[in-house]
Design a protein around this motif. Structure first.
Motif, PDB file in Angstrom:
ATOM      1  N   LEU A 161       0.839  -1.322   0.019  1.00  0.00           N
ATOM      2  CA  LEU A 161      -0.151  -0.166   0.148  1.00  0.00           C
ATOM      3  C   LEU A 161       0.889   1.249   0.018  1.00  0.00           C
ATOM      4  N   ALA A 162       1.947   1.266   0.524  1.00  0.00           N
ATOM      5  CA  ALA A 162       2.671   2.327   0.919  1.00  0.00           C
ATOM      6  C   ALA A 162       3.343   2.672  -0.595  1.00  0.00           C
ATOM      7  N   SER A 163       3.918   1.585  -1.277  1.00  0.00           N
ATOM      8  CA  SER A 163       4.580   1.784  -2.327  1.00  0.00           C
ATOM      9  C   SER A 163       3.557   2.230  -3.459  1.00  0.00           C
ATOM     10  N   THR A 164       2.229   1.784  -3.532  1.00  0.00           N
ATOM     11  CA  THR A 164       1.185   2.073  -4.276  1.00  0.00           C
ATOM     12  C   THR A 164       0.730   3.646  -4.103  1.00  0.00           C
ATOM     13  N   ALA A 165       0.807   3.941  -2.873  1.00  0.00           N
ATOM     14  CA  ALA A 165       0.557   5.327  -2.726  1.00  0.00           C
ATOM     15  C   ALA A 165       1.646   6.275  -2.899  1.00  0.00           C
ATOM     16  N   LEU A 166       2.966   5.681  -2.966  1.00  0.00           N
ATOM     17  CA  LEU A 166       4.135   6.447  -3.782  1.00  0.00           C
ATOM     18  C   LEU A 166       3.876   6.670  -4.987  1.00  0.00           C
ATOM     19  N   ALA A 167       3.482   5.616  -5.542  1.00  0.00           N
ATOM     20  CA  ALA A 167       3.222   5.660  -7.308  1.00  0.00           C
ATOM     21  C   ALA A 167       1.944   6.663  -7.490  1.00  0.00           C
ATOM     22  N   PHE A 168       1.278   6.438  -6.715  1.00  0.00           N
ATOM     23  CA  PHE A 168      -0.176   7.133  -6.852  1.00  0.00           C
ATOM     24  C   PHE A 168      -0.046   8.650  -7.214  1.00  0.00           C
ATOM     25  N   LEU A 169       1.187   9.133  -6.346  1.00  0.00           N
ATOM     26  CA  LEU A 169       1.205  10.722  -6.374  1.00  0.00           C
ATOM     27  C   LEU A 169       1.699  11.021  -7.651  1.00  0.00           C
ATOM     28  N   PRO A 170       2.971  10.601  -8.266  1.00  0.00           N
ATOM     29  CA  PRO A 170       3.179  11.191  -9.817  1.00  0.00           C
ATOM     30  C   PRO A 170       2.216  10.671 -10.532  1.00  0.00           C
ATOM     31  N   ALA A 171       1.347   9.555 -10.342  1.00  0.00           N
ATOM     32  CA  ALA A 171       0.774   9.229 -11.422  1.00  0.00           C
ATOM     33  C   ALA A 171      -0.731  10.174 -11.369  1.00  0.00           C
ATOM     34  N   LEU A 172      -1.001  10.658 -10.354  1.00  0.00           N
ATOM     35  CA  LEU A 172      -1.979  11.832 -10.110  1.00  0.00           C
ATOM     36  C   LEU A 172      -1.361  13.137 -10.904  1.00  0.00           C
ATOM     37  N   LEU A 173      -0.200  13.502 -10.536  1.00  0.00           N
ATOM     38  CA  LEU A 173       0.290  14.565 -11.141  1.00  0.00           C
ATOM     39  C   LEU A 173       0.417  14.499 -12.692  1.00  0.00           C
ATOM     40  N   LEU A 174       0.762  13.264 -13.187  1.00  0.00           N
ATOM     41  CA  LEU A 174       0.811  12.976 -14.465  1.00  0.00           C
ATOM     42  C   LEU A 174      -0.682  13.304 -15.139  1.00  0.00           C
ATOM     43  N   ALA A 175      -1.700  12.700 -14.293  1.00  0.00           N
ATOM     44  CA  ALA A 175      -3.237  12.699 -14.853  1.00  0.00           C
ATOM     45  C   ALA A 175      -3.398  14.013 -14.816  1.00  0.00           C
ATOM     46  N   ALA A 176      -3.082  15.062 -13.803  1.00  0.00           N
ATOM     47  CA  ALA A 176      -3.551  16.359 -13.656  1.00  0.00           C
ATOM     48  C   ALA A 176      -2.945  17.081 -15.013  1.00  0.00           C
ATOM     49  N   LEU A 177      -1.711  16.912 -15.238  1.00  0.00           N
ATOM     50  CA  LEU A 177      -0.897  17.405 -16.555  1.00  0.00           C
ATOM     51  C   LEU A 177      -1.730  17.212 -17.516  1.00  0.00           C
ATOM     52  N   LEU A 178      -1.890  15.707 -17.787  1.00  0.00           N
ATOM     53  CA  LEU A 178      -2.562  15.448 -19.207  1.00  0.00           C
ATOM     54  C   LEU A 178      -4.133  15.962 -19.133  1.00  0.00           C
ATOM     55  N   ALA A 179      -4.701  16.298 -18.069  1.00  0.00           N
ATOM     56  CA  ALA A 179      -6.102  16.842 -17.931  1.00  0.00           C
ATOM     57  C   ALA A 179      -5.817  18.288 -18.451  1.00  0.00           C
ATOM     58  N   ARG A 180      -4.923  18.887 -17.996  1.00  0.00           N
ATOM     59  CA  ARG A 180      -4.588  20.007 -18.086  1.00  0.00           C
ATOM     60  C   ARG A 180      -4.641  20.527 -19.725  1.00  0.00           C
ATOM     61  N   ILE A 181      -3.683  19.557 -20.310  1.00  0.00           N
ATOM     62  CA  ILE A 181      -3.371  19.795 -21.735  1.00  0.00           C
ATOM     63  C   ILE A 181      -4.715  19.622 -22.380  1.00  0.00           C
ATOM     64  N   LEU A 182      -5.583  18.439 -22.003  1.00  0.00           N
ATOM     65  CA  LEU A 182      -6.748  17.830 -22.873  1.00  0.00           C
ATOM     66  C   LEU A 182      -7.627  18.995 -22.688  1.00  0.00           C
ATOM     67  N   SER A 183      -7.752  19.505 -21.301  1.00  0.00           N
ATOM     68  CA  SER A 183      -8.725  20.751 -20.953  1.00  0.00           C
ATOM     69  C   SER A 183      -8.508  21.746 -22.065  1.00  0.00           C
ATOM     70  N   ARG A 184      -7.327  22.216 -21.981  1.00  0.00           N
ATOM     71  CA  ARG A 184      -6.862  23.380 -22.874  1.00  0.00           C
ATOM     72  C   ARG A 184      -7.373  22.949 -24.434  1.00  0.00           C
TER      73      ARG A 184
END
Ligand SMILES: Nc1ncnc2c1ncn2[C@@H]1O[C@H](COP(=O)(O)OP(=O)(O)OP(=O)(O)O)[C@@H](O)[C@H]1O
Ligand SMILES: [Mg+2]
Length: 486
Positions: A161-184
Motif C-alpha cells: 500500500l505504501a509503494s502504491t501510494a508513492l506511485a499514486f502521487l506521480p500518477a496523479l500529477l501526470l493525470a493532472a498534467l494530461l487533464a490540463r493539456i486536454l482541457s486546454r
C-alpha cells in the motif's frame, strides 16, 4: 470552461487510480496470504515429517521432549493416536484435551495423506494453521497461530500500500498534467467552433502536436477554408450583380438624358416657329438649322445605341475575311481627309509591312478606325498631326491612332471605354459627341478577339491601340466568346 473540463477529467482520473489501487490491494493481499500459507504448509509438513522420523509415537513421549521439539520447529506440536486420543501436546495438557478424531487435518493424516486446516483451536481459542502427517499408530501435527501469518501478511500489505501510494502521487500529477493539456485543447477547439458559428471563417486553429487533435484541427481549418471560399465567391458574385445593376440603371438614365436634350430643343424651336417665328426671316432659318442639328444628333445617338446593342448581344453579323492592313488604314484616312483639312490637322500613315494582313470584318474595322480618327481630329488643335500605323505583335497586328492633341487626364483613362463617359461633357456635346464612340470601338475589337488600350499625356497627345488577329483562327475556335460589356 477550461476549469470545468479539467475538474471532470481529474475526478475521473483520480477515481480510476483509486479503483486500481483498491483492486491491487485486494488481489495482492489475497495472493500473498495464499502463497504464504502454501509455503508455510510445505515447511510445516517437512518439519512434521522430520519429527516423525525422530519421535516414536508412544505414551511415554514426555511433554518436555515435545516442547523442545516444538521450540525447534517453531510451532505447537501435537502427537495423536489413530483413535483420536492426544498423546502429547507442546502447549497444552494432553490428558485434558478432547478426542481429536474429527479434526479435518487429522482425518486426512489417518488416511495416509498430509492433512491441513485453518481454524480456531478448541483448546487455545485462537486461529491456527494445522498440518498433520501420518506416522505409524497415529499422526504428528504442527500448528502455528494464524495471527502470526496475518501479522506478516499485513506487513507485506502495508508495504504494498505504501509503494502504491508513492506511485499514486506521480500518477496523479501526470493525470493532472494530461487533464490540463486536454482541457486546454478542448477549450481551444470549442471556442474555434464558436467563432465559425459566428461566421468568422478567416480564423485558423493552430495545429496541436497530438495526432488526433491535429487531424481535428486540420478538418476544422479545411471546413473554415471552404466556407470562406464559398462566402467570398458569393460576395464577389453579389458585387458583380450589383455592379451590373448599377450599369443598367446608369445606362437607362444616360439614354433618357441624352435623348431628352435634343428632343426638348426640337420641341422648343418647332413651337417657336409655329407660334409665328416661321414668318420671321431674321430667325427662321437659324431655328430650322438648330432643329436639323438636333435631329441629326438624335439619329446618330440611336444609330450608335443600336450598333452597341447588336454587338453586345452578339446579333451583329460579321463577315470575316483576310485584308491587307495598309489598305484598311488608307481607306480610313481617305474617309476623314475632308474633316482633317477643315480642322487644319495633318494626317500621316506609318505603314505596316506591305504584305501584312488581318482576319477581320472590314466594315467593323472601318468603324473602329473612323471613331478613333474622329476623336483624334476633334481633340487635336489646328496644326497638329495624326498618325495611323500598324506593327505585328505575335499572332496579332497592333494598329494605332496617334494624335498631338489635348491628351486625357490619367484619372479619366480607366473609364474612357464606358458608355457615355466623356472627359469634358460640354465640349464633347459641342463637338457633336454622344460618348458612345469608344465603347463601340471596344466591343467591335473584342468581337475580333482583340484588345484595346490607350496611352496619353495631357497637352502632348494620345495614342489608341487595338489588336486584330493576323490569321484566320483555328476551326471551331469561336472569336472571343467571352468579351464583356461595360
Ligand atoms: N484622342 C483623344 N484626345 C483627347 N480626348 C479624347 C480622345 N478620344 C477620346 N477622348 C475623350 O474620351 C471621351 C469619350 O470618347 P467617345 O469617342 O466615346 O465619345 P465622344 O467622342 O465624346 O462621342 P462620339 O464618339 O460618340 O461622337 C471623349 O468625350 C473625350 O473626352
Ligand atoms: Mg468619339
Amino acid at each position: 470552461m477550461t476549469g470545468r473540463i479539467f475538474l471532470k477529467l481529474i475526478t475521473a482520473a483520480t477515481a480510476l487510480l483509486l479503483l486500481v489501487a483498491a483492486s491491487v490491494d485486494f488481489f495482492t493481499t489475497e495472493i500473498t496470504r495464499e502463497s504464504y500459507i502454501d509455503n508455510l504448509r510445505q515447511q510445516l509438513s517437512e518439519k512434521a515429517r522430520m519429527l516423525a522420523l525422530s519421535l516414536p509415537l508412544d505414551r511415554e513421549s514426555s511433554p518436555q521432549l515435545v516442547r523442545g521439539l516444538a521450540e525447534a520447529a517453531g510451532g505447537r506440536v501435537t502427537l495423536v493416536a489413530t483413535s483420536g486420543k492426544v498423546l502429547a501436546d507442546s502447549d497444552a495438557d494432553a490428558a485434558r484435551m478432547e478426542n481429536h478424531r474429527s479434526r479435518p487435518e487429522l482425518i486426512q493424516a489417518f488416511h495416509g495423506k498430509v492433512g491441513w486446516s485453518e481454524r480456531l483451536s478448541a483448546t487455545l481459542g485462537i486461529p491456527f494453521l494445522y498440518v498433520a502427517v501420518p506416522v505409524s499408530g497415529g499422526a504428528i501435527r504442527i500448528a502455528v497461530p494464524l495471527s502470526e501469518i496475518n501479522r506478516q501478511v499485513h506487513e507485506i500489505r502495508f508495504k504494498i500500500l505504501a509503494s502504491t501510494a508513492l506511485a499514486f502521487l506521480p500518477a496523479l500529477l501526470l493525470a493532472a498534467l494530461l487533464a490540463r493539456i486536454l482541457s486546454r485543447r478542448f477549450t481551444e477547439i470549442t471556442s474555434y467552433a464558436a467563432q465559425l458559428a459566428r461566421g468568422n471563417f478567416r480564423a485558423r486553429l493552430k495545429r496541436p502536436p497530438s495526432r488526433e487533435f491535429g487531424m481535428l484541427a486540420e478538418t476544422l481549418n479545411d471546413t473554415a477554408g471552404n466556407l470562406q471560399h464559398t462566402v467570398e465567391q458569393l460576395e464577389r458574385e453579389h458585387a458583380e450583380l450589383e455592379k451590373l445593376e448599377r450599369v443598367r440603371k446608369d445606362f437607362v438614365i444616360n439614354v433618357s438624358h441624352e435623348l431628352r436634350t435634343p428632343l426638348a430643343s426640337i420641341q422648343g424651336y418647332t413651337e417657336t416657329l409655329i407660334d409665328g417665328a416661321i414668318n420671321d426671316p431674321a430667325h427662321n432659318m437659324r431655328f430650322l438649322s438648330i432643329i436639323r442639328h438636333n435631329a441629326e444628333r438624335l439619329a446618330r445617338l440611336t444609330e450608335d445605341l443600336l450598333t452597341l446593342s447588336r454587338v453586345e448581344q452578339k446579333r451583329q453579323k460579321f463577315e470575316f475575311e483576310m485584308h491587307f492592313v495598309n489598305d484598311l488604314l488608307r481607306d480610313a484616312l481617305e474617309l476623314v481627309q475632308p474633316m482633317a483639312e477643315k480642322r487644319e490637322v495633318q494626317l500621316k500613315l506609318d505603314p505596316a509591312p506591305e504584305d501584312a494582313t488581318v482576319w477581320c470584318d472590314s466594315e467593323a474595322v472601318s468603324q473602329v478606325l473612323s471613331n478613333l480618327l474622329d476623336n483624334a481630329i476633334k481633340y487635336t488643335p489646328a496644326g497638329g498631326t495624326i498618325t495611323v500605323g500598324g506593327s505585328p505583335q505575335g499572332q496579332f497586328m497592333e494598329i494605332f491612332v496617334r494624335d498631338t492633341g489635348i491628351g486625357i487626364p490619367p484619372e479619366d483613362v480607366p473609364r474612357l471605354f464606358e458608355r457615355f463617359y466623356r472627359v469634358d461633357k460640354a465640349r464633347s456635346r459641342e463637338l457633336g459627341g454622344t460618348g458612345l464612340g469608344l465603347s463601340i470601338v471596344k466591343h467591335l475589337v473584342a468581337a475580333h478577339d482583340g484588345t484595346t488600350r490607350v496611352e496619353s499625356r495631357v497637352n502632348h497627345g494620345t495614342t489608341f491601340f487595338f489588336t486584330l488577329p493576323q490569321d484566320e483562327p483555328v476551326a471551331g475556335h469561336s472569336l472571343n466568346p467571352e468579351f464583356t460589356a461595360s
